[in-house]
Design a protein around this motif. Structure first.
Motif, PDB file in Angstrom:
ATOM      1  N   GLY A  20     -14.452  67.844 -25.856  1.00 58.29           N
ATOM      2  CA  GLY A  20     -15.559  68.017 -26.800  1.00 58.29           C
ATOM      3  C   GLY A  20     -15.554  67.000 -27.928  1.00 58.29           C
ATOM      4  N   ILE A  21     -14.963  65.829 -27.658  1.00 61.97           N
ATOM      5  CA  ILE A  21     -14.922  64.787 -28.697  1.00 61.97           C
ATOM      6  C   ILE A  21     -15.887  63.673 -28.312  1.00 61.97           C
ATOM      7  CG2 ILE A  21     -13.435  63.037 -29.758  1.00 61.97           C
ATOM      8  CD1 ILE A  21     -11.097  64.992 -29.385  1.00 61.97           C
ATOM      9  N   ASP A  22     -16.931  63.471 -29.132  1.00 58.17           N
ATOM     10  CA  ASP A  22     -17.871  62.404 -28.755  1.00 58.17           C
ATOM     11  C   ASP A  22     -17.806  61.204 -29.692  1.00 58.17           C
ATOM     12  OD1 ASP A  22     -19.057  63.790 -30.786  1.00 58.17           O
ATOM     13  OD2 ASP A  22     -20.474  64.831 -29.461  1.00 58.17           O
ATOM     14  N   ALA A  23     -17.125  61.346 -30.794  1.00 58.12           N
ATOM     15  CA  ALA A  23     -16.944  60.187 -31.675  1.00 58.12           C
ATOM     16  C   ALA A  23     -15.593  60.297 -32.356  1.00 58.12           C
ATOM     17  CB  ALA A  23     -18.050  60.160 -32.725  1.00 58.12           C
ATOM     18  N   LEU A  24     -15.021  59.165 -32.726  1.00 58.49           N
ATOM     19  CA  LEU A  24     -13.750  59.205 -33.447  1.00 58.49           C
ATOM     20  C   LEU A  24     -14.012  59.632 -34.886  1.00 58.49           C
ATOM     21  CD1 LEU A  24     -11.915  55.943 -32.279  1.00 58.49           C
ATOM     22  CD2 LEU A  24     -11.632  58.281 -31.427  1.00 58.49           C
ATOM     23  N   PRO A  27     -10.739  58.222 -39.912  1.00 57.47           N
ATOM     24  CA  PRO A  27      -9.368  57.659 -39.931  1.00 57.47           C
ATOM     25  C   PRO A  27      -8.903  57.201 -38.551  1.00 57.47           C
ATOM     26  CG  PRO A  27      -9.384  59.903 -40.839  1.00 57.47           C
ATOM     27  CD  PRO A  27     -10.750  59.640 -40.322  1.00 57.47           C
ATOM     28  N   GLN A  28      -9.384  57.863 -37.506  1.00 60.17           N
ATOM     29  CA  GLN A  28      -9.033  57.454 -36.140  1.00 60.17           C
ATOM     30  C   GLN A  28      -9.655  56.089 -35.835  1.00 60.17           C
ATOM     31  OE1 GLN A  28     -10.727  60.876 -34.183  1.00 60.17           O
ATOM     32  NE2 GLN A  28      -8.848  62.104 -34.361  1.00 60.17           N
ATOM     33  N   ALA A  29     -10.914  55.922 -36.255  1.00 62.36           N
ATOM     34  CA  ALA A  29     -11.580  54.640 -36.021  1.00 62.36           C
ATOM     35  C   ALA A  29     -10.842  53.526 -36.774  1.00 62.36           C
ATOM     36  CB  ALA A  29     -13.039  54.729 -36.472  1.00 62.36           C
ATOM     37  N   ILE A  46      -2.617  61.164 -43.150  1.00 61.04           N
ATOM     38  CA  ILE A  46      -3.927  61.823 -43.070  1.00 61.04           C
ATOM     39  C   ILE A  46      -3.715  63.310 -43.313  1.00 61.04           C
ATOM     40  CG2 ILE A  46      -5.986  62.010 -41.606  1.00 61.04           C
ATOM     41  CD1 ILE A  46      -4.923  59.966 -39.758  1.00 61.04           C
ATOM     42  N   PRO A  47      -4.688  64.005 -43.935  1.00 64.45           N
ATOM     43  CA  PRO A  47      -4.490  65.440 -44.180  1.00 64.45           C
ATOM     44  C   PRO A  47      -4.289  66.254 -42.894  1.00 64.45           C
ATOM     45  CG  PRO A  47      -6.405  64.638 -45.375  1.00 64.45           C
ATOM     46  CD  PRO A  47      -5.953  63.518 -44.508  1.00 64.45           C
ATOM     47  N   THR A  48      -3.681  67.423 -43.057  1.00 61.33           N
ATOM     48  CA  THR A  48      -3.503  68.381 -41.968  1.00 61.33           C
ATOM     49  C   THR A  48      -4.826  68.611 -41.231  1.00 61.33           C
ATOM     50  OG1 THR A  48      -2.138  69.518 -43.571  1.00 61.33           O
ATOM     51  CG2 THR A  48      -2.520  70.656 -41.508  1.00 61.33           C
ATOM     52  N   ALA A  49      -4.761  68.734 -39.925  1.00 56.56           N
ATOM     53  CA  ALA A  49      -5.921  69.095 -39.104  1.00 56.56           C
ATOM     54  C   ALA A  49      -7.031  68.045 -39.095  1.00 56.56           C
ATOM     55  CB  ALA A  49      -6.497  70.441 -39.534  1.00 56.56           C
ATOM     56  N   SER A  50      -6.688  66.794 -39.408  1.00 54.24           N
ATOM     57  CA  SER A  50      -7.710  65.748 -39.397  1.00 54.24           C
ATOM     58  C   SER A  50      -7.570  64.811 -38.209  1.00 54.24           C
ATOM     59  CB  SER A  50      -7.673  64.966 -40.706  1.00 54.24           C
ATOM     60  OG  SER A  50      -7.821  65.835 -41.780  1.00 54.24           O
ATOM     61  N   GLY A  51      -6.908  65.250 -37.174  1.00 48.38           N
ATOM     62  CA  GLY A  51      -6.907  64.493 -35.933  1.00 48.38           C
ATOM     63  C   GLY A  51      -5.794  63.474 -35.782  1.00 48.38           C
ATOM     64  N   LYS A  52      -4.619  63.774 -36.309  1.00 50.19           N
ATOM     65  CA  LYS A  52      -3.497  62.846 -36.151  1.00 50.19           C
ATOM     66  C   LYS A  52      -3.065  62.729 -34.692  1.00 50.19           C
ATOM     67  CE  LYS A  52      -0.824  64.673 -39.452  1.00 50.19           C
ATOM     68  NZ  LYS A  52      -1.615  65.283 -40.517  1.00 50.19           N
ATOM     69  N   THR A  53      -3.129  63.850 -33.983  1.00 50.41           N
ATOM     70  CA  THR A  53      -2.647  63.820 -32.603  1.00 50.41           C
ATOM     71  C   THR A  53      -3.405  62.779 -31.775  1.00 50.41           C
ATOM     72  OG1 THR A  53      -2.193  66.156 -32.818  1.00 50.41           O
ATOM     73  CG2 THR A  53      -2.116  65.253 -30.600  1.00 50.41           C
ATOM     74  N   LEU A  54      -4.707  62.698 -32.004  1.00 52.00           N
ATOM     75  CA  LEU A  54      -5.491  61.735 -31.229  1.00 52.00           C
ATOM     76  C   LEU A  54      -5.091  60.292 -31.559  1.00 52.00           C
ATOM     77  CD1 LEU A  54      -7.672  61.271 -29.133  1.00 52.00           C
ATOM     78  CD2 LEU A  54      -9.396  61.453 -30.927  1.00 52.00           C
ATOM     79  N   VAL A  55      -4.715  60.046 -32.803  1.00 54.18           N
ATOM     80  CA  VAL A  55      -4.239  58.702 -33.169  1.00 54.18           C
ATOM     81  C   VAL A  55      -3.020  58.351 -32.309  1.00 54.18           C
ATOM     82  CG1 VAL A  55      -3.208  57.298 -35.000  1.00 54.18           C
ATOM     83  CG2 VAL A  55      -5.111  58.835 -35.533  1.00 54.18           C
TER      84      VAL A  55
HETATM   85  P1  ADP Z   1      -3.355  67.246 -37.138  1.00 51.15           P
HETATM   86  O1  ADP Z   1      -3.862  66.112 -37.931  1.00 51.15           O
HETATM   87  O2  ADP Z   1      -2.980  68.432 -37.968  1.00 51.15           O
HETATM   88  O3  ADP Z   1      -2.315  66.867 -36.140  1.00 51.15           O
HETATM   89  P2  ADP Z   1      -4.905  67.703 -34.805  1.00 51.15           P
HETATM   90  O4  ADP Z   1      -4.648  66.376 -34.274  1.00 51.15           O
HETATM   91  O5  ADP Z   1      -4.212  68.856 -34.195  1.00 51.15           O
HETATM   92  O6  ADP Z   1      -4.642  67.726 -36.352  1.00 51.15           O
HETATM   93  O7  ADP Z   1      -6.471  67.935 -34.771  1.00 51.15           O
HETATM   94  C1  ADP Z   1      -7.065  69.121 -35.196  1.00 51.15           C
HETATM   95  C2  ADP Z   1      -8.214  69.484 -34.282  1.00 51.15           C
HETATM   96  O8  ADP Z   1      -9.259  68.497 -34.353  1.00 51.15           O
HETATM   97  C3  ADP Z   1      -7.829  69.565 -32.822  1.00 51.15           C
HETATM   98  O9  ADP Z   1      -8.347  70.772 -32.300  1.00 51.15           O
HETATM   99  C4  ADP Z   1      -8.512  68.342 -32.177  1.00 51.15           C
HETATM  100  O10 ADP Z   1      -8.916  68.610 -30.846  1.00 51.15           O
HETATM  101  C5  ADP Z   1      -9.718  68.118 -33.053  1.00 51.15           C
HETATM  102  N1  ADP Z   1     -10.157  66.715 -33.081  1.00 51.15           N
HETATM  103  C6  ADP Z   1      -9.383  65.628 -33.257  1.00 51.15           C
HETATM  104  N2  ADP Z   1     -10.113  64.505 -33.271  1.00 51.15           N
HETATM  105  C7  ADP Z   1     -11.401  64.873 -33.103  1.00 51.15           C
HETATM  106  C8  ADP Z   1     -12.660  64.162 -33.051  1.00 51.15           C
HETATM  107  N3  ADP Z   1     -12.700  62.841 -33.167  1.00 51.15           N
HETATM  108  N4  ADP Z   1     -13.774  64.883 -32.869  1.00 51.15           N
HETATM  109  C9  ADP Z   1     -13.743  66.237 -32.761  1.00 51.15           C
HETATM  110  N5  ADP Z   1     -12.596  66.955 -32.824  1.00 51.15           N
HETATM  111  C10 ADP Z   1     -11.439  66.305 -32.987  1.00 51.15           C
END
Ligand code: ADP
Length: 729
Positions: A20-24, A27-29, A46-55
């Motif tokens: 369900g991710i269609d754009a970065l 901070p990911q970008a 980056i703050p908690t829950a702001s998408g660090k895992t995707l980085v």
């Molecule tokens: P943290 O920064 O605490 O590690 P997570 O990486 O777990 O945070 O991300 C928190 C939530 O945001 C997850 O459920 C993840 O799927 C969602 N997420 C991350 N990147 C995106 C994005 N680019 N668009 C939409 N949702 C995203």
């Protein structure tokens, strides 16, 4: 656009869509712009829950796609390793192999060589380095999650040294470090020779504030009415107010006991908000909780859950934790009261977060100490579920006007503290200096100092003088105790030093163990448990009132069994020695088949604590056995018996049976009582007898027989007696 990310595999876009991710996120970008997919080092604060895992995913996948690389993801806690492993398991569908490695510190994890992504704790990675895991040289990317924990005096140094070693093993290694928002992310970046993404962007707005009187005072200057009614306390009023808007609340408190009592009290607030259908589901969850274990904690948790409330802390069994997390995510449980240690990282966002206690008991500092801004902000960051809530709110609780002002100053408006290396602390250096010499990263005093130059500590102090002084003290200690030898400025680890480093022991623990074993003749289980409980590798149990007398008596009674020198009651260190005796007694109770709930009550701990003490004892006794062998002390069988007894929680006569997979302490006792006393006897046993001993559980009986190597474990020939199919384990 996600289609324009360079160097990620073709399937990546499809994967993002499925998530369900269609754009970065911005901070990911930015991370992509800074070359995170092109092998460049990066610190992302980056703050908690702001998408660090995707980085980190971007880094790992691109480094693997680049040609046969391999990625390592380092986490601070075992619980997080499991969580990340489950997340990354999604890549297996695309042909990647993912593995997790936590326990067992003595192996080189050979099976990990075939994995593309490996998740491990920093301690585990450190031990893999010490055991020369050959595949470490194939790593193309390492991710350090929660890297701000280098500030932690207990675990920080291991992470710091491990990152430095991995970089020195492989100069082309890409290092990506993920951090909470901190005051000095730039220093971390300088240390790791990395680019920096330092951002406060969040996917969902967060309002911080303080509750006082009848209102929430928010940082934007507004107030909203949250009156305290009837016999509610402030947290209850906030939880009710959130529920009136159909939201859930996470309440952080400062101790396990407080988490339990807060959950109990909040149950009366949440109960009226649970629909009949939800109550039915909650009852089912409560039943599952009771099934996990038959202890007081388990019962208390189940009772709270029936009312829509729960507590969550490190003393809980793992199954309990996941049941609570899941039911909270499903919005069945309306409030979770948690201790901060555990909630770090666990993915349970909620509409509101209440930080009820901002001080915590700290034994070393001698009293209640305020939490750091970093910790409070991390807890607050759990507020707001993207896509579900319009915004998140995180509040502290003030009992007076002065406290209201103080909390705004101290936490709401404050910046997180800078993180500081704790490497110069002696226990840390003792362990890491020996390991650095033993595994060949340095073989002289100068080489050692050069290696330490690549740590955050060196980056932050800038002057070599202080480091040199501590290093020389530690070298002296290691030399005097026979872990290494000096010739001029050359340093060589002795056999003992190598063993200790591979066993992952603090050298001081090894010295203590050897000292105790040297004049032992026929050590008893209690004596051995006490010996390993005295080492710095075993966490101490606190002495409660009355304990001092009880365990002093025990020390007299069992004096003959206790190994090494006994300090007198008037000496320094007597209290620690006594509290080790308390731990030893706990282990002995467990290894004498005392009931779990009797033990938790007697020692004032949770079932999860028994498990962690047992795990540590098992590891240390294994290490003691290796040391005894190394020194030819001939105590192997005694130590082994004490270890297997504590491992399975049984008396000596059951060790053999309890070692059969699926048997466990209770079933072993039942089998033994019906006359099946060994594995060999079980293998030959009449199936109906086994079935009767297990009180008619056919499936269990079959599995156990199969594990014992029975010729025909199938139970089909046996007519089960309907009356004995009682489910009582
Ligand atoms: P943290 O920064 O605490 O590690 P997570 O990486 O777990 O945070 O991300 C928190 C939530 O945001 C997850 O459920 C993840 O799927 C969602 N997420 C991350 N990147 C995106 C994005 N680019 N668009 C939409 N949702 C995203």
């Amino acid at each position: 656009d996600v289609a324009d990310i360079p160097r990620v595999p073709d399937w990546f876009q499809g994967y993002l869509e499925s998530e369900g991710i269609d754009a970065l996120y911005p901070p990911q970008a930015e991370a992509v712009e800074r070359g995170v997919t092109e092998g460049d080092n990066l610190v992302a604060a980056i703050p908690t829950a702001s998408g660090k895992t995707l980085v980190s995913t971007l880094a790992m996948l691109s480094s693997i796609a680049d040609g046969g690389g391999k990625a390592l993801y380092i986490v601070p806690l075992r619980a997080l390793a499991t969580e990340k492993n489950e997340e990354f398991a999604a890549f297996e569908e695309y042909g990647l192999d993912v593995g997790v490695s936590t326990g067992n510190y003595e192996s080189d994890g050979g099976w990990l060589a075939g994995k593309d992504i490996i998740v491990a704790t920093s301690e585990k990675v450190d031990s893999l380095v010490r055991n020369d895991a050959p595949w470490l040289e194939d790593l193309s990317c390492v991710v350090a999650d929660e890297v701000h924990l280098v500030d932690d005096s207990h675990r920080g140094p291991t992470l710091e040294v491990t990152l430095a070693k991995l970089q020195s093993l492989n100069p082309d290694l890409q290092t990506v470090a993920l951090s909470a928002t901190i005051g000095n992310a730039d220093e971390l970046a300088a240390w790791l020779d990395a680019d920096l993404v330092d951002s406060t962007w969040r996917p969902i707005e967060l309002e911080k504030g303080v509750h006082f009187g009848d209102a929430l005072h928010l940082e934007d200057g507004t107030q909203s009415r949250v009156p305290v009614r009837g016999n509610e306390d402030q947290p209850a009023a906030i939880v009710r107010d959130t529920l009136e808007e159909d939201g859930s609340t996470l309440v952080f408190v400062n101790s396990r006991r407080n988490a339990e009592s807060a959950a109990r009290r909040l149950g009366s607030t949440t109960e009226p908000f649970c629909s009949p259908a939800e109550k039915e589901q909650l009852t089912a969850v409560a039943d599952e909780i009771r099934e996990v274990s038959d202890t007081e904690t388990s019962g208390d948790l189940a009772d709270a859950v029936e009312q829509g409330a729960a507590f969550h802390h490190a003393g809980l069994a793992r199954d309990h934790r996941s049941l609570v997390e899941e039911a909270f995510r499903d919005r069945l449980i309306k409030v979770v009261c948690a201790t901060p240690t555990l909630a770090a990282g666990v993915n349970t966002p909620s509409r509101r977060v209440v930080v009820r206690d901002w001080r915590r008991y700290d034994g070393t500092a001698g009293g209640m100490q305020p939490l750091s801004v970093l910790e409070v902000h991390q807890m607050m960051g759990r507020a707001g579920r993207p896509g579900r809530d319009p915004y998140g709110e995180a509040v502290l609780v003030a009992k007076s006007h002065d406290e209201l002002d103080e909390l705004f100053e101290r936490y709401v408006w404050a910046e997180p503290e800078p993180v500081e290396s704790k490497l110069a602390a002696e226990p840390a250096l003792r362990t890491h200096i020996l390991a650095t010499v033993a595994s060949g990263f340095a073989n002289s005093r100068g080489g050692l100092l050069d290696f330490l130059e690549s740590t955050l500590y060196a980056e932050q102090t800038g002057e070599r003088g202080r480091l040199e002084t501590v290093v020389d003290d530690v070298i002296d200690y290691l030399d005097v105790n026979g872990f290494l030898t000096r010739e001029g400025t050359d340093l060589t680890a002795t056999n003992l030093g190598h063993t200790v480093s591979r066993l992952y022991l603090d050298p001081m623990s090894a010295a203590e163990i050897l000292h105790g074993l040297e004049d032992a003749e026929e050590p008893t289980a209690l004596g051995l448990y006490h010996l390993v409980s005295r080492t710095p590798d075993m966490y101490e149990l606190y002495l409660r009132s009355g304990d001092e007398e009880e365990f002093t008596m025990l020390a007299y009674e069992r004096e003959e069994e206790l190994l090494g020198a006994t300090p007198s009651e008037f000496e320094d260190g007597f209290e620690d020695w006594l509290s080790a005796l308390k731990t030893a007694r706990l282990l002995e109770d467990w290894a004498s088949e005392k009931e779990e709930d009797e033990i938790t009550e007697r020692y004032g701990i949770g079932p999860g604590d028994i498990r962690s003490k047992v795990d540590t004892a098992q590891w240390l006794l294994g290490a003691a056995e290796s040391l005894a062998t190394e020194r030819d002390l001939g105590l192997g069988p005694d130590i082994r018996e004490a270890r297997t007894r504590v491992e399975h929680g049984v008396r000596a006569e059951l060790v053999d049976l309890a070692g059969v997979r699926g048997v466990g302490r209770k079933r072993a006792r039942r089998l033994f009582e019906t006359g099946i006393e060994t594995r060999a006897e079980l293998r030959e046993a009449d199936k109906s007898r086994v079935l009767a001993a297990l009180r008619g559980r056919e499936k269990t009986a079959e599995t156990i027989l199969e594990n014992a190597g029975h010729r025909d474990p199938s139970m089909k020939s046996v007519e089960p007696d309907a009356d004995v199919t009682v489910d009582d384990d």
